[in-house]
Design a protein around this motif. Structure first.
Motif, PDB file in Angstrom:
ATOM      1  N   THR A  60       0.807  -1.222   0.000  1.00 31.17           N
ATOM      2  CA  THR A  60       0.000   0.000   0.000  1.00 31.17           C
ATOM      3  C   THR A  60       0.838   1.269   0.000  1.00 31.17           C
ATOM      4  O   THR A  60       0.466   2.253  -0.625  1.00 31.17           O
ATOM      5  CB  THR A  60      -0.961   0.027   1.205  1.00 31.17           C
ATOM      6  N   ILE A  61       1.989   1.235   0.687  1.00 31.17           N
ATOM      7  CA  ILE A  61       2.784   2.458   0.808  1.00 31.17           C
ATOM      8  C   ILE A  61       3.751   2.637  -0.355  1.00 31.17           C
ATOM      9  O   ILE A  61       3.913   3.749  -0.864  1.00 31.17           O
ATOM     10  CB  ILE A  61       3.531   2.470   2.159  1.00 31.17           C
ATOM     11  N   ALA A  62       4.395   1.576  -0.795  1.00 24.06           N
ATOM     12  CA  ALA A  62       5.419   1.698  -1.838  1.00 24.06           C
ATOM     13  C   ALA A  62       4.894   2.297  -3.147  1.00 24.06           C
ATOM     14  O   ALA A  62       5.558   3.176  -3.708  1.00 24.06           O
ATOM     15  CB  ALA A  62       6.078   0.344  -2.087  1.00 24.06           C
ATOM     16  N   PRO A  63       3.754   1.878  -3.680  1.00 22.55           N
ATOM     17  CA  PRO A  63       3.308   2.483  -4.945  1.00 22.55           C
ATOM     18  C   PRO A  63       2.988   3.969  -4.837  1.00 22.55           C
ATOM     19  O   PRO A  63       3.093   4.699  -5.816  1.00 22.55           O
ATOM     20  CB  PRO A  63       2.044   1.692  -5.306  1.00 22.55           C
ATOM     21  N   VAL A  64       2.626   4.433  -3.655  1.00 21.52           N
ATOM     22  CA  VAL A  64       2.225   5.828  -3.493  1.00 21.52           C
ATOM     23  C   VAL A  64       3.409   6.716  -3.137  1.00 21.52           C
ATOM     24  O   VAL A  64       3.582   7.789  -3.704  1.00 21.52           O
ATOM     25  CB  VAL A  64       1.126   5.941  -2.408  1.00 21.52           C
ATOM     26  N   ARG A  65       4.254   6.264  -2.202  1.00 20.71           N
ATOM     27  CA  ARG A  65       5.339   7.099  -1.685  1.00 20.71           C
ATOM     28  C   ARG A  65       6.714   6.798  -2.297  1.00 20.71           C
ATOM     29  O   ARG A  65       7.525   7.690  -2.448  1.00 20.71           O
ATOM     30  CB  ARG A  65       5.449   6.937  -0.167  1.00 20.71           C
ATOM     31  N   PHE A  66       7.001   5.538  -2.539  1.00 25.41           N
ATOM     32  CA  PHE A  66       8.327   5.122  -2.995  1.00 25.41           C
ATOM     33  C   PHE A  66       8.186   4.376  -4.319  1.00 25.41           C
ATOM     34  O   PHE A  66       8.238   3.156  -4.360  1.00 25.41           O
ATOM     35  CB  PHE A  66       8.986   4.222  -1.947  1.00 25.41           C
ATOM     36  N   GLU A  67       8.036   5.119  -5.392  1.00 27.30           N
ATOM     37  CA  GLU A  67       7.757   4.497  -6.684  1.00 27.30           C
ATOM     38  C   GLU A  67       8.902   3.641  -7.202  1.00 27.30           C
ATOM     39  O   GLU A  67       8.674   2.687  -7.933  1.00 27.30           O
ATOM     40  CB  GLU A  67       7.380   5.565  -7.710  1.00 27.30           C
ATOM     41  N   THR A  68      10.135   3.957  -6.824  1.00 27.08           N
ATOM     42  CA  THR A  68      11.251   3.127  -7.270  1.00 27.08           C
ATOM     43  C   THR A  68      11.244   1.775  -6.574  1.00 27.08           C
ATOM     44  O   THR A  68      11.736   0.790  -7.126  1.00 27.08           O
ATOM     45  CB  THR A  68      12.599   3.823  -7.009  1.00 27.08           C
ATOM     46  N   ALA A  69      10.701   1.692  -5.373  1.00 29.07           N
ATOM     47  CA  ALA A  69      10.608   0.420  -4.648  1.00 29.07           C
ATOM     48  C   ALA A  69       9.403  -0.398  -5.101  1.00 29.07           C
ATOM     49  O   ALA A  69       9.312  -1.582  -4.779  1.00 29.07           O
ATOM     50  CB  ALA A  69      10.523   0.667  -3.148  1.00 29.07           C
ATOM     51  N   ALA A  70       8.508   0.220  -5.829  1.00 28.77           N
ATOM     52  CA  ALA A  70       7.288  -0.458  -6.268  1.00 28.77           C
ATOM     53  C   ALA A  70       7.466  -1.012  -7.674  1.00 28.77           C
ATOM     54  O   ALA A  70       6.686  -0.711  -8.581  1.00 28.77           O
ATOM     55  CB  ALA A  70       6.101   0.487  -6.200  1.00 28.77           C
ATOM     56  N   HIS A  71       8.464  -1.827  -7.869  1.00 27.42           N
ATOM     57  CA  HIS A  71       8.704  -2.471  -9.156  1.00 27.42           C
ATOM     58  C   HIS A  71       7.583  -3.478  -9.403  1.00 27.42           C
ATOM     59  O   HIS A  71       7.107  -4.136  -8.484  1.00 27.42           O
ATOM     60  CB  HIS A  71      10.061  -3.182  -9.120  1.00 27.42           C
ATOM     61  N   LYS A  72       7.163  -3.597 -10.644  1.00 25.56           N
ATOM     62  CA  LYS A  72       6.027  -4.480 -10.940  1.00 25.56           C
ATOM     63  C   LYS A  72       6.323  -5.930 -10.578  1.00 25.56           C
ATOM     64  O   LYS A  72       5.434  -6.652 -10.134  1.00 25.56           O
ATOM     65  CB  LYS A  72       5.598  -4.354 -12.394  1.00 25.56           C
ATOM     66  N   PHE A  73       7.572  -6.376 -10.709  1.00 28.90           N
ATOM     67  CA  PHE A  73       7.910  -7.747 -10.327  1.00 28.90           C
ATOM     68  C   PHE A  73       8.007  -7.892  -8.809  1.00 28.90           C
ATOM     69  O   PHE A  73       7.736  -8.959  -8.271  1.00 28.90           O
ATOM     70  CB  PHE A  73       9.207  -8.193 -10.996  1.00 28.90           C
ATOM     71  N   GLY A  74       8.407  -6.838  -8.122  1.00 28.17           N
ATOM     72  CA  GLY A  74       8.432  -6.866  -6.665  1.00 28.17           C
ATOM     73  C   GLY A  74       7.035  -6.978  -6.085  1.00 28.17           C
ATOM     74  O   GLY A  74       6.802  -7.732  -5.130  1.00 28.17           O
ATOM     75  N   ILE A  75       6.112  -6.233  -6.663  1.00 29.37           N
ATOM     76  CA  ILE A  75       4.724  -6.311  -6.208  1.00 29.37           C
ATOM     77  C   ILE A  75       4.144  -7.680  -6.525  1.00 29.37           C
ATOM     78  O   ILE A  75       3.477  -8.292  -5.674  1.00 29.37           O
ATOM     79  CB  ILE A  75       3.898  -5.171  -6.839  1.00 29.37           C
ATOM     80  N   LEU A  76       4.418  -8.193  -7.712  1.00 35.06           N
ATOM     81  CA  LEU A  76       3.942  -9.530  -8.067  1.00 35.06           C
ATOM     82  C   LEU A  76       4.536 -10.582  -7.132  1.00 35.06           C
ATOM     83  O   LEU A  76       3.837 -11.501  -6.691  1.00 35.06           O
ATOM     84  CB  LEU A  76       4.275  -9.847  -9.522  1.00 35.06           C
ATOM     85  N   ALA A  77       5.814 -10.456  -6.810  1.00 35.63           N
ATOM     86  CA  ALA A  77       6.457 -11.424  -5.914  1.00 35.63           C
ATOM     87  C   ALA A  77       5.852 -11.369  -4.515  1.00 35.63           C
ATOM     88  O   ALA A  77       5.600 -12.416  -3.895  1.00 35.63           O
ATOM     89  CB  ALA A  77       7.955 -11.161  -5.851  1.00 35.63           C
ATOM     90  N   ALA A  78       5.608 -10.170  -4.005  1.00 32.91           N
ATOM     91  CA  ALA A  78       5.004 -10.043  -2.672  1.00 32.91           C
ATOM     92  C   ALA A  78       3.596 -10.633  -2.662  1.00 32.91           C
ATOM     93  O   ALA A  78       3.216 -11.338  -1.713  1.00 32.91           O
ATOM     94  CB  ALA A  78       4.972  -8.579  -2.245  1.00 32.91           C
ATOM     95  N   GLU A  79       2.829 -10.363  -3.689  1.00 30.28           N
ATOM     96  CA  GLU A  79       1.467 -10.903  -3.781  1.00 30.28           C
ATOM     97  C   GLU A  79       1.484 -12.429  -3.875  1.00 30.28           C
ATOM     98  O   GLU A  79       0.763 -13.119  -3.154  1.00 30.28           O
ATOM     99  CB  GLU A  79       0.749 -10.340  -5.010  1.00 30.28           C
TER     100      GLU A  79
END
Length: 157
Positions: A60-79
């Motif tokens: 929830t926080i990374a895509p809004v505040r830290f866009e460099t940490a919100a890599h699409k593969f990172g989000i997919l991996a966390a999910e």
């Protein structure tokens, strides 16, 4: 304007995680006092709920505040990792509860309730994993690492 399903899903995921955290803390605590120790299956579901709280903070926080940490593969991996954890956790605890005779009704009923809520948690994470997978699939050719803006939890203007 299309409705963003991410915020209600994230809220439900958070509520279920906190509910399961409370139930499993009670189960592990009481089971540990009655037997020689709490079973690994119960401890794993407790871990899953703590992991989910941390994963939801990132998701929830990374895509809004830290866009460099919100890599699409990172989000997919966390999910995907969270979804796999919940699947393994609720199946393992359900199998344990069919093998163990519950002598104390309180912890047994709490563990059974936690299994049901964990199954719903798995379904919620399966839905958000599918959403993240679809975004990765749709953007496979543009070599962008940006996350899906529809997966952000704040309302768009």
């Amino acid at each position: 304007m299309a409705f963003n399903y991410t915020l209600p899903l994230r809220v439900a995921q958070g509520l279920f995680a906190i509910l399961i955290l409370g139930l499993m803390a009670y189960v592990v605590s009481d089971w540990d006092g009655y037997y020689a120790g709490s079973p690994a299956e119960a401890n794993f579901v407790l871990f899953c709920s703590v992991w989910t709280v941390l994963a939801l903070a990132y998701l929830t926080i990374a895509p809004v505040r830290f866009e460099t940490a919100a890599h699409k593969f990172g989000i997919l991996a966390a999910e995907a990792l969270t979804m796999i954890f919940w699947f393994a956790g609720f199946i393992a605890l359900a199998v344990l509860l069919t093998d163990v005779r519950c002598r104390r009704w309180g912890p047994c009923r709490a563990a059974k309730a936690a299994v049901v809520f964990a199954a719903f948690e798995w379904l919620l994470f399966a839905a958000t994993t599918i959403m993240a997978s679809l975004h990765v699939w749709r953007t496979r050719r543009d070599h962008s690492s940006k996350h899906d803006p529809t997966m952000e939890v704040h309302p768009s203007a």
